[in-house]
Design a protein around this motif. Structure first.
Motif, mmCIF file in Angstrom:
data_model
loop_
_atom_site.group_PDB
_atom_site.id
_atom_site.type_symbol
_atom_site.label_atom_id
_atom_site.label_comp_id
_atom_site.label_asym_id
_atom_site.label_seq_id
_atom_site.Cartn_x
_atom_site.Cartn_y
_atom_site.Cartn_z
ATOM 1 N N VAL A 42 69.092 17.268 65.699
ATOM 2 C CA VAL A 42 69.689 18.308 66.098
ATOM 3 C C VAL A 42 69.154 18.944 67.353
ATOM 4 N N LEU A 43 67.882 18.971 67.325
ATOM 5 C CA LEU A 43 66.906 19.533 68.424
ATOM 6 C C LEU A 43 67.227 18.873 69.800
ATOM 7 N N ARG A 44 67.546 17.382 69.824
ATOM 8 C CA ARG A 44 67.940 16.516 70.841
ATOM 9 C C ARG A 44 69.130 16.674 71.382
ATOM 10 N N SER A 45 69.989 17.063 70.548
ATOM 11 C CA SER A 45 71.643 16.965 70.710
ATOM 12 C C SER A 45 72.009 17.856 71.674
ATOM 13 N N GLY A 46 71.592 18.845 72.110
ATOM 14 C CA GLY A 46 72.386 19.645 72.902
ATOM 15 C C GLY A 46 73.158 20.540 72.331
ATOM 16 N N GLN A 47 73.305 20.495 71.097
ATOM 17 C CA GLN A 47 74.048 21.616 70.092
ATOM 18 C C GLN A 47 73.383 22.109 68.947
ATOM 19 N N LEU A 48 73.036 23.252 69.154
ATOM 20 C CA LEU A 48 71.941 23.922 67.893
ATOM 21 C C LEU A 48 73.166 24.601 67.043
ATOM 22 N N SER A 49 74.048 25.161 67.741
ATOM 23 C CA SER A 49 75.154 26.123 66.935
ATOM 24 C C SER A 49 76.360 25.918 67.376
ATOM 25 N N ASN A 50 77.171 26.777 67.069
ATOM 26 C CA ASN A 50 78.585 26.852 67.363
ATOM 27 C C ASN A 50 79.405 25.525 66.657
ATOM 28 N N ASP A 51 79.397 25.652 65.404
ATOM 29 C CA ASP A 51 80.243 24.697 64.609
ATOM 30 C C ASP A 51 79.974 23.136 64.984
ATOM 31 N N GLY A 52 78.435 22.887 64.966
ATOM 32 C CA GLY A 52 78.162 21.728 65.379
ATOM 33 C C GLY A 52 78.407 20.616 64.262
ATOM 34 N N PRO A 53 77.933 19.175 64.368
ATOM 35 C CA PRO A 53 78.489 18.296 63.385
ATOM 36 C C PRO A 53 77.765 18.458 61.805
ATOM 37 N N ARG A 54 76.555 19.123 61.965
ATOM 38 C CA ARG A 54 75.812 19.180 60.646
ATOM 39 C C ARG A 54 76.757 20.602 59.802
ATOM 40 N N VAL A 55 77.067 21.266 60.516
ATOM 41 C CA VAL A 55 77.873 22.292 59.957
ATOM 42 C C VAL A 55 79.021 21.916 59.345
ATOM 43 N N ARG A 56 79.543 21.194 60.018
ATOM 44 C CA ARG A 56 81.112 20.614 59.732
ATOM 45 C C ARG A 56 80.791 19.869 58.526
ATOM 46 N N ALA A 57 79.696 18.887 58.709
ATOM 47 C CA ALA A 57 79.473 18.071 57.205
ATOM 48 C C ALA A 57 79.192 18.871 56.071
ATOM 49 N N LEU A 58 78.564 20.034 56.290
ATOM 50 C CA LEU A 58 78.101 20.887 55.128
ATOM 51 C C LEU A 58 79.365 21.452 54.409
ATOM 52 N N GLU A 59 80.162 21.672 55.451
ATOM 53 C CA GLU A 59 81.362 22.629 55.022
ATOM 54 C C GLU A 59 82.115 21.536 54.316
ATOM 55 N N ALA A 60 82.356 20.263 54.643
ATOM 56 C CA ALA A 60 83.001 19.283 54.022
ATOM 57 C C ALA A 60 82.329 19.036 52.593
ATOM 58 N N ALA A 61 81.068 18.835 52.572
ATOM 59 C CA ALA A 61 80.429 18.609 51.136
ATOM 60 C C ALA A 61 80.588 19.767 50.337
ATOM 61 N N LEU A 62 80.557 21.008 50.817
ATOM 62 C CA LEU A 62 80.663 22.147 49.960
ATOM 63 C C LEU A 62 82.067 22.486 49.291
ATOM 64 N N SER A 63 82.923 22.163 50.302
ATOM 65 C CA SER A 63 84.273 22.151 50.036
ATOM 66 C C SER A 63 84.521 21.170 48.846
ATOM 67 N N GLU A 64 84.068 19.871 48.888
ATOM 68 C CA GLU A 64 84.387 19.137 47.943
ATOM 69 C C GLU A 64 83.806 19.417 46.615
ATOM 70 N N ARG A 65 82.441 19.917 46.624
ATOM 71 C CA ARG A 65 81.701 20.558 45.375
ATOM 72 C C ARG A 65 82.405 21.618 44.784
ATOM 73 N N LEU A 66 82.886 22.408 45.497
ATOM 74 C CA LEU A 66 83.304 23.721 45.165
ATOM 75 C C LEU A 66 84.700 23.697 44.662
ATOM 76 N N GLY A 67 85.466 22.842 45.382
ATOM 77 C CA GLY A 67 87.101 22.555 44.650
ATOM 78 C C GLY A 67 87.606 23.546 45.870
ATOM 79 N N HIS A 68 87.231 24.079 46.776
ATOM 80 C CA HIS A 68 88.048 25.204 47.738
ATOM 81 C C HIS A 68 87.490 25.032 48.896
ATOM 82 N N VAL A 69 88.306 25.264 49.857
ATOM 83 C CA VAL A 69 88.089 25.315 51.176
ATOM 84 C C VAL A 69 86.987 26.266 51.414
ATOM 85 N N THR A 70 85.756 25.907 52.010
ATOM 86 C CA THR A 70 84.477 26.451 52.141
ATOM 87 C C THR A 70 84.182 26.520 53.744
ATOM 88 N N LEU A 71 83.711 27.953 54.060
ATOM 89 C CA LEU A 71 83.373 28.289 55.431
ATOM 90 C C LEU A 71 81.740 28.475 55.313
#
Ligand SMILES: Cc1ncc(COP(=O)(O)O)c(C=O)c1O
Length: 392
Positions: A42-71
């Protein structure tokens, strides 16, 4: 860079009468090569925030786990703010008087009046009967915020029936409740939005973070805009946004924690069962008033072991706290004080005697993720000594 092979909790010997009291919470992150590599990426990626790939991956995983769209959000507090923005109409929001002050503060921050409601004496969660009475007395209420208390779900099915009868929305402050289940699901389908915390001390820590899970008929787009801080979409339709973004560094920590969340939950639940059984055994003396009260388990509920809380039957929480500390057991008066004592909330509230009494008596005692067995044993020994001391 050589990572430590053991987590900080494992490296710390159990404290006891000779050391500092065992803390009532202790964040746990499994620090391994995979986590360090992910943070470095992350630190080397040039994108530390603003809806980065890890945020999107976490949202997908939490949405799956909780059974609801999750932000994902930057905190449980901002998750609560977004949940409140899902309410269908203007008006007050009911909050239990026995909760962390953030629940009410988020309602206030969203420009809505807070109406306090009492909890039930056995389970310590929002009382459906008291809620019904409150909603009959006040027609200005638009929503109810039920709260998961220490990992134990509120009586959400009964609360939903009351809310449906009065045509108000039911929201959930699930800051404590990631992984808790009620009748096999995280919450009933009628809950409009459920806000979670990923604060350092929660079962799934990001250090700071949160997320909000949405009912299928709630449009996530206005909330995505509102958290960032109002950008995107039609400016003519925009509401005043906030900064509720989670950083990619925090998302990387939570994503890593998700891998072994179920094992963490199993461990916390087992530790809590053991500690509660110890309290029940130590307090089971013929005829005597019990020294410490435990919340009653709700049928069909499986808590996540977020906190181990007891209430002092003699009402002297400060005296118990000092006795426990003398025997190596740290504690926090949490939730304390009752929200009916908070100045800005006080005017015009209905009485909340059960919450007020509970908040004066409650103590959260040590319970962590991956708590070493010898630390658990030290808590049990300290509890036994403190109970004996208070009975003398
Ligand atoms: C019941 C409750 N609601 C909301 C919050 C706020 O969460 P955060 O600290 O992630 O903002 C907390 C924090 O502990 C909490 O206990």
């Amino acid at each position: 860079m050589t990572p430590p092979t053991r987590s900080p909790a494992e490296q710390t010997p159990p404290a006891g009468p000779t050391g500092a009291p065992i803390p009532f919470v202790r964040p746990h992150v499994d620090v391994d090569e995979a986590l360090l590599a992910s943070l470095a990426a992350v630190l080397r990626s040039g994108q530390l925030s603003n809806d980065g790939p890890r945020v999107r991956a976490l949202e997908a995983a939490l949405s799956e786990r909780l059974g609801h769209v999750t932000l994902c959000t930057g905190s449980g507090f901002t998750a609560l703010q977004l949940a409140i923005r899902c309410v269908r109409r203007p008006g007050a929001v009911v909050v239990p008087a026995f909760t962390f002050v953030a629940t009410a503060n988020a309602v206030h921050a969203e420009g809505r009046q807070v109406r306090l409601c009492d909890v039930d004496a056995a389970h310590w969660t929002l009382c459906p009967t008291a809620l019904d009475a409150l909603l009959r007395a006040h027609s200005d209420v638009a929503a109810v915020m039920a709260v998961n208390v220490y990992g134990e779900p509120a009586d959400l099915d009964a609360l939903l029936r009351v809310c449906t009868d009065h045509d108000v929305d039911l929201l959930l402050d699930n800051a404590h409740g990631m992984g808790s289940l009620l009748h096999g699901r995280p919450w009933p389908a009628g809950v409009r939005a459920a806000a979670h915390s990923m604060h350092a001390t929660k079962v799934l820590p990001a250090a700071e973070g949160g997320c909000v899970a949405l009912r299928p008929d709630v449009d996530p787009e206005p909330l995505r805009q509102a958290r960032n801080p109002g950008l995107g979409g039609d400016p003519a339709q925009a509401t005043a946004g906030i900064n509720a973004k989670l950083s990619d560094l925090h998302a990387a920590v939570a994503l890593h924690g998700l891998r072994d969340l179920d094992a963490v939950l199993d461990g916390r639940r087992a530790a809590l069962r053991r500690l509660r059984a110890t309290v029940a055994r130590l307090c089971d003396t013929d005829g005597d008033r019990p020294a410490l009260q435990l919340p009653v388990a709700r049928p069909g509920a499986i808590g996540n072991g977020q906190n181990f809380a007891v209430a002092a039957c003699d009402g002297d929480a400060a005296g118990w706290q000092a006795a426990l500390a003398r025997h190596g057991v740290g504690s926090r008066r949490y939730f304390h004080p009752t929200l009916s004592a908070v100045g800005y909330l006080r005017p015009g509230q209905a009485p909340t005697p059960i919450a007020d009494d509970l908040a004066a008596r409650v103590l959260a005692l040590p319970l962590w993720s991956r708590m070493p067995s010898e630390t658990l044993a030290a808590v049990e020994t300290g509890l036994a000594a403190a109970i004996a001391e208070r009975r003398r």
